[in-house]
Design a protein around this motif. Structure first.
Motif, PDB file in Angstrom:
ATOM      1  N   THR A 189      24.605 -24.449 -25.479  1.00 31.36           N
ATOM      2  CA  THR A 189      23.646 -24.573 -24.388  1.00 31.36           C
ATOM      3  C   THR A 189      22.304 -24.022 -24.828  1.00 31.36           C
ATOM      4  O   THR A 189      22.191 -23.405 -25.900  1.00 31.36           O
ATOM      5  N   ALA A 190      21.307 -24.217 -24.009  1.00 29.25           N
ATOM      6  CA  ALA A 190      19.981 -23.701 -24.330  1.00 29.25           C
ATOM      7  C   ALA A 190      20.015 -22.180 -24.396  1.00 29.25           C
ATOM      8  O   ALA A 190      19.335 -21.571 -25.228  1.00 29.25           O
ATOM      9  N   LEU A 191      20.813 -21.567 -23.552  1.00 29.32           N
ATOM     10  CA  LEU A 191      20.918 -20.118 -23.556  1.00 29.32           C
ATOM     11  C   LEU A 191      21.548 -19.625 -24.852  1.00 29.32           C
ATOM     12  O   LEU A 191      21.095 -18.638 -25.442  1.00 29.32           O
ATOM     13  N   ASP A 192      22.570 -20.326 -25.321  1.00 28.56           N
ATOM     14  CA  ASP A 192      23.193 -19.944 -26.592  1.00 28.56           C
ATOM     15  C   ASP A 192      22.201 -20.040 -27.735  1.00 28.56           C
ATOM     16  O   ASP A 192      22.141 -19.169 -28.597  1.00 28.56           O
ATOM     17  N   ARG A 193      21.404 -21.104 -27.747  1.00 31.22           N
ATOM     18  CA  ARG A 193      20.414 -21.265 -28.813  1.00 31.22           C
ATOM     19  C   ARG A 193      19.370 -20.166 -28.754  1.00 31.22           C
ATOM     20  O   ARG A 193      18.936 -19.658 -29.786  1.00 31.22           O
ATOM     21  N   LEU A 194      18.953 -19.803 -27.555  1.00 28.59           N
ATOM     22  CA  LEU A 194      17.938 -18.764 -27.409  1.00 28.59           C
ATOM     23  C   LEU A 194      18.481 -17.430 -27.880  1.00 28.59           C
ATOM     24  O   LEU A 194      17.820 -16.701 -28.611  1.00 28.59           O
ATOM     25  N   VAL A 195      19.706 -17.111 -27.492  1.00 27.30           N
ATOM     26  CA  VAL A 195      20.306 -15.833 -27.885  1.00 27.30           C
ATOM     27  C   VAL A 195      20.502 -15.791 -29.388  1.00 27.30           C
ATOM     28  O   VAL A 195      20.284 -14.761 -30.026  1.00 27.30           O
ATOM     29  N   ARG A 196      20.856 -16.904 -29.961  1.00 30.44           N
ATOM     30  CA  ARG A 196      21.132 -16.937 -31.382  1.00 30.44           C
ATOM     31  C   ARG A 196      19.858 -16.856 -32.222  1.00 30.44           C
ATOM     32  O   ARG A 196      19.855 -16.263 -33.294  1.00 30.44           O
ATOM     33  N   THR A 197      18.763 -17.415 -31.748  1.00 34.52           N
ATOM     34  CA  THR A 197      17.566 -17.492 -32.585  1.00 34.52           C
ATOM     35  C   THR A 197      16.504 -16.472 -32.230  1.00 34.52           C
ATOM     36  O   THR A 197      15.686 -16.122 -33.056  1.00 34.52           O
ATOM     37  N   HIS A 198      16.495 -15.987 -30.984  1.00 33.89           N
ATOM     38  CA  HIS A 198      15.421 -15.108 -30.560  1.00 33.89           C
ATOM     39  C   HIS A 198      15.971 -13.711 -30.313  1.00 33.89           C
ATOM     40  O   HIS A 198      16.867 -13.523 -29.500  1.00 33.89           O
ATOM     41  N   HIS A 199      15.432 -12.744 -31.016  1.00 35.52           N
ATOM     42  CA  HIS A 199      15.841 -11.357 -30.852  1.00 35.52           C
ATOM     43  C   HIS A 199      14.621 -10.559 -30.419  1.00 35.52           C
ATOM     44  O   HIS A 199      13.819 -10.146 -31.255  1.00 35.52           O
ATOM     45  N   PRO A 200      14.451 -10.336 -29.120  1.00 33.86           N
ATOM     46  CA  PRO A 200      13.247  -9.658 -28.654  1.00 33.86           C
ATOM     47  C   PRO A 200      13.209  -8.194 -29.104  1.00 33.86           C
ATOM     48  O   PRO A 200      14.231  -7.525 -29.159  1.00 33.86           O
ATOM     49  N   GLN A 201      12.041  -7.751 -29.438  1.00 29.11           N
ATOM     50  CA  GLN A 201      11.832  -6.371 -29.843  1.00 29.11           C
ATOM     51  C   GLN A 201      11.456  -5.553 -28.614  1.00 29.11           C
ATOM     52  O   GLN A 201      10.787  -6.039 -27.713  1.00 29.11           O
ATOM     53  N   ALA A 202      11.850  -4.288 -28.610  1.00 28.69           N
ATOM     54  CA  ALA A 202      11.508  -3.419 -27.489  1.00 28.69           C
ATOM     55  C   ALA A 202      10.010  -3.148 -27.513  1.00 28.69           C
ATOM     56  O   ALA A 202       9.421  -2.872 -28.566  1.00 28.69           O
ATOM     57  N   LYS A 203       9.385  -3.219 -26.329  1.00 28.48           N
ATOM     58  CA  LYS A 203       7.952  -2.983 -26.247  1.00 28.48           C
ATOM     59  C   LYS A 203       7.681  -1.486 -26.136  1.00 28.48           C
ATOM     60  O   LYS A 203       8.496  -0.721 -25.606  1.00 28.48           O
TER      61      LYS A 203
END
Length: 127
Positions: A66-80
């Protein structure tokens, strides 16, 4: 580039029509019962097309990410970073007061007064 599934059914249909024409031409010619080279090639191509169609159908039934799976797999947000506390700023001592809001009638009255004042003021001569 992969072939679309919809185009596979059209190719199978076209192949079947060509195979039928080849069989009819062989029968009209009065040839032996053994299939001609064109027929064997068309039969083999038809078999391959049907196998490809089945393989694509099986692949379509497999679960997809799903789109959510792709986002979780490719995007790792950094803590601000946390915002720094402001020391002796005047914002901390004063509280902001909300703006006074005008009603619609007040806005129209103000606009009419400005137009009336502009109309009554003496005009400057053109140079």
């Amino acid at each position: 580039m992969p072939i679309r599934t919809a185009s596979m059914s059209r190719k199978i249909s076209a192949n079947g029509q060509a195979l039928h024409r080849a069989m009819m031409s062989r029968m009209q010619a009065g040839a032996a019962d053994s299939p001609s080279e064109a027929e064997t090639a068309l039969v083999e191509e038809r078999r391959l097309l049907k196998e490809e169609r089945e393989k694509r159908k099986e692949q379509a039934l497999q679960p997809r990410p799903t789109a959510l799976d792709r986002l979780v797999r490719t995007h790792h947000p950094q803590a601000k970073d946390k915002p720094k506390a402001k020391g002796d700023s005047h914002h901390t001592t004063e509280t902001k007061k909300p703006k006074l809001r005008k009603t619609r009638a007040e806005k129209h009255a103000e606009k009419a007064a400005a137009l009336d004042a502009a109309r009554r003021s003496p005009k400057k001569p053109a140079k």
